[in-house]
Motif scaffolding. Structure first.
Motif, PDB file in Angstrom:
ATOM      1  N   GLN A 162       0.955  -1.197  -0.053  1.00  0.00           N
ATOM      2  CA  GLN A 162       0.154  -0.122   0.159  1.00  0.00           C
ATOM      3  C   GLN A 162       0.962   1.240  -0.090  1.00  0.00           C
ATOM      4  O   GLN A 162       0.545   2.326  -0.640  1.00  0.00           O
ATOM      5  CB  GLN A 162      -1.012   0.131   1.273  1.00  0.00           C
ATOM      6  N   LYS A 166       0.070   3.679  -3.098  1.00  0.00           N
ATOM      7  CA  LYS A 166      -0.533   4.663  -2.994  1.00  0.00           C
ATOM      8  C   LYS A 166       0.278   6.053  -2.427  1.00  0.00           C
ATOM      9  O   LYS A 166      -0.200   7.026  -2.279  1.00  0.00           O
ATOM     10  CB  LYS A 166      -1.536   4.445  -1.567  1.00  0.00           C
ATOM     11  N   LEU A 167       1.590   5.812  -2.175  1.00  0.00           N
ATOM     12  CA  LEU A 167       2.294   7.173  -1.917  1.00  0.00           C
ATOM     13  C   LEU A 167       3.739   7.032  -2.734  1.00  0.00           C
ATOM     14  O   LEU A 167       3.695   8.021  -3.204  1.00  0.00           O
ATOM     15  CB  LEU A 167       2.986   6.669  -0.258  1.00  0.00           C
ATOM     16  N   PRO A 170       2.892   7.378  -7.066  1.00  0.00           N
ATOM     17  CA  PRO A 170       2.221   8.700  -7.412  1.00  0.00           C
ATOM     18  C   PRO A 170       3.268   9.856  -7.119  1.00  0.00           C
ATOM     19  O   PRO A 170       3.311  10.769  -7.890  1.00  0.00           O
ATOM     20  CB  PRO A 170       0.954   8.943  -6.717  1.00  0.00           C
TER      21      PRO A 170
END
Ligand code: ATP
Ligand code: MG
Lengths: 257, 243
Positions: A162, A166-167, A170
């Motif tokens: 994750q 998610k970090l 991007p």
């Protein structure tokens, strides 16, 4: 388009002035065509000779696009692996740099000896020149992930996967696009260079034929083609960047314009 | 239900001892503020509770389960708003829930609307003001599945007007949701206005110096800030802080 015009007129003016000087000098000193053709001659050849080079363009574009796609995939994959597995990063980072220190002039003939004259060695050459800027840019992007956001993810109990998707991913996208822009121009160059070394079609071939028969005007036509292709490629990347990265504030840092 | 118990926690970084024998509790539904000088180790304490670093000694219990080094047991609002720039406001507030797989979009839209952020669901964080960002960050913590909330100086970067507005808003939300909150601040007035209890920390190495139970009735109103009793109480806390 309007923006392009309002920003682009200065370089455009410089280029036009340069071309006029060039034209004038050619006529003034009566420079022979095989030494330095006047811009008007080059323009004439680019129109009149369309039939003699048009089929080369497609072949080069195809090669450059395939090479770029493969190079990008390899570059991104390498970056992800090196980032997620610290052991690999330590082991392979120096190798990455060495791979860029071997001149293409040396590695290309070797690749042709090993893989023949087909598509494969050419794609490998383009990949070799393309993947590096992408890997370095993506690695930097991953590494500079905002500490506070990272903190938040960890506090919230996010797992490694994750955190990456998610970090870190991007977060690295803007950096990745800088790498892509560099690689896009390299891919056209890479395609032309790999065609010099053995091909029956392509702008590289057209260029070698032209220079060995002292058709300097055609050499210049080839140069213009390479420039236009590179610009088109970059344009595509810039466009893709606009589509993907929508969260950047617009018009910041333009106070003096 | 969610209650926190911190027992004799110590933490040092090399020779620099930051927390010493710190003990405190937060009961279910209670609003507790930690007041301490800058650099006394408040954020460090949150990092221990959040499980991203380990205490040298002592234990932390949440609902009677030991959570030393266990991540993801609290919901957290960091010192800076820390919104993800590439996510829309709606996606940002859903992040905590998304990490745990239970997304309730309607609830999020509803809460954003009541926080005065209607119409900003699909905006990006850079389009918001500082106060709006803090509200988003708070809603994100509120929508996370973990019941216990840790807020690290959420309003320290705001101007006085916005700050008071935000405090009133926070009180409203809190009254409605009855979460247990551990709240860090530098601001004495803010601590008194918001909390049930205040814990005053000493200089580094930080330990609990004094505790105040706030006598003021809820619901509290802004006028309270100017009453005689409030100012007297504030002076008491101030003296404890500087002595
Ligand atoms: N990872 C770390 N490594 C070494 N020292 C640290 C680390 N984190 C914090 N410290 C030290 O711990 C002390 C307390 O830091 P902390 O961030 O907890 O303070 P704080 O009370 O939150 O301060 P502020 O109110 O200014 O936010 C500081 O002296 C800091 O230098
Ligand atoms: Mg802090």
């Amino acid at each position: 388009m309007k923006k392009l015009l309002s920003k682009g007129w200065r370089p455009l003016l410089v280029i036009i002035l340069l071309i006029i000087c060039w034209e004038v000098v050619c006529h003034l000193f009566d420079i022979p065509d095989w030494l330095l053709p006047a811009p008007s001659d080059i323009f004439e050849e680019s129109i009149g000779g369309w039939g003699s080079y048009s089929h080369h363009i497609f072949s080069t574009v195809q090669l450059a696009v395939i090479g770029f796609l493969v190079g990008t995939s390899v570059g991104v994959l390498v970056a992800i692996c090196l980032h997620l597995i610290p052991f690999l990063r330590e082991a392979f980072y120096p190798l990455l740099i060495i791979s860029q220190n071997i001149p293409v002039i040396v590695s290309a003939p070797l690749l042709i000896i090993w893989f023949g004259f087909g598509m494969l060695p050419k794609v490998i050459i383009i990949t070799l020149v393309c993947f590096f800027p992408i890997t370095i840019a993506a690695l930097d992007g991953f590494r500079q992930t905002n500490r506070e956001l990272m903190h938040f993810m960890q506090m919230a109990g996010a797992n490694k996967r994750q955190i990456f998707w998610k970090l870190e991913w991007p977060h690295a996208l803007p950096a990745l696009f800088s790498g892509l822009k560099i690689s896009a121009t390299y891919s056209v160059m890479g395609a032309v260079i790999s065609e010099w070394l053995g091909a029956n079609k392509g702008i590289g071939v057209y260029m070698t034929l032209a220079s060995s028969s002292f058709r300097t005007d055609r050499v210049f036509v080839a140069i213009v083609l390479v420039i236009i292709l590179s610009l088109l490629f970059i344009g595509c990347i810039v466009y893709a960047e606009k589509l993907v990265i929508r969260w950047k504030p617009k018009g910041e840092g333009n106070a003096n314009e | 239900m969610s209650k926190l118990l911190i027992e004799n926690v110590s933490k040092s970084f090399g020779k620099n001892q930051v927390l010493q024998d710190m003990s405190l509790t937060v009961s279910d539904g209670e609003f507790v503020s930690i007041l301490g000088p800058s650099g006394s180790g408040k954020s460090t304490l949150f990092r221990l509770i959040g499980g991203i670093s380990l205490p040298d000694s002592g234990s932390i219990y949440l609902d009677d389960a030991k959570i030393n080094g266990q991540r993801g047991s609290i919901s957290y609002m960091p010192q800076s708003s820390s919104l993800f720039p590439w996510r829309t406001i709606l996606k940002n507030v859903l992040l905590g829930a998304e990490l745990n797989g239970k997304i309730d979009e309607d609830k999020a839209v509803n809460m954003l609307e009541r926080a005065g952020l209607k119409g900003y669901e699909h905006a990006y964080p850079h389009q918001l003001s500082g106060g709006m960002k803090q509200r988003v960050s708070f809603i994100r913590a509120l929508l996370s599945p973990q019941a216990f909330m840790c807020l690290d100086e959420p309003f320290s970067a705001l101007d006085e007007f916005t700050r008071v507005d935000m405090q009133k808003w926070l009180l409203n939300v809190w009254t409605e949701y009855q979460r247990s909150i551990l709240f860090v601040t530098h601001h004495i007035e803010e601590a008194i206005f918001l909390s049930d209890r205040i814990i005053v920390l000493s200089q580094r190495p930080a330990t609990v110096k004094k505790e105040f139970v706030i006598p003021f009735e809820r619901p509290r109103r802004e006028e309270l800030l100017l009453t005689e009793e409030f100012l007297r109480f504030k002076k008491g806390v101030y003296d404890a802080l500087v002595e």
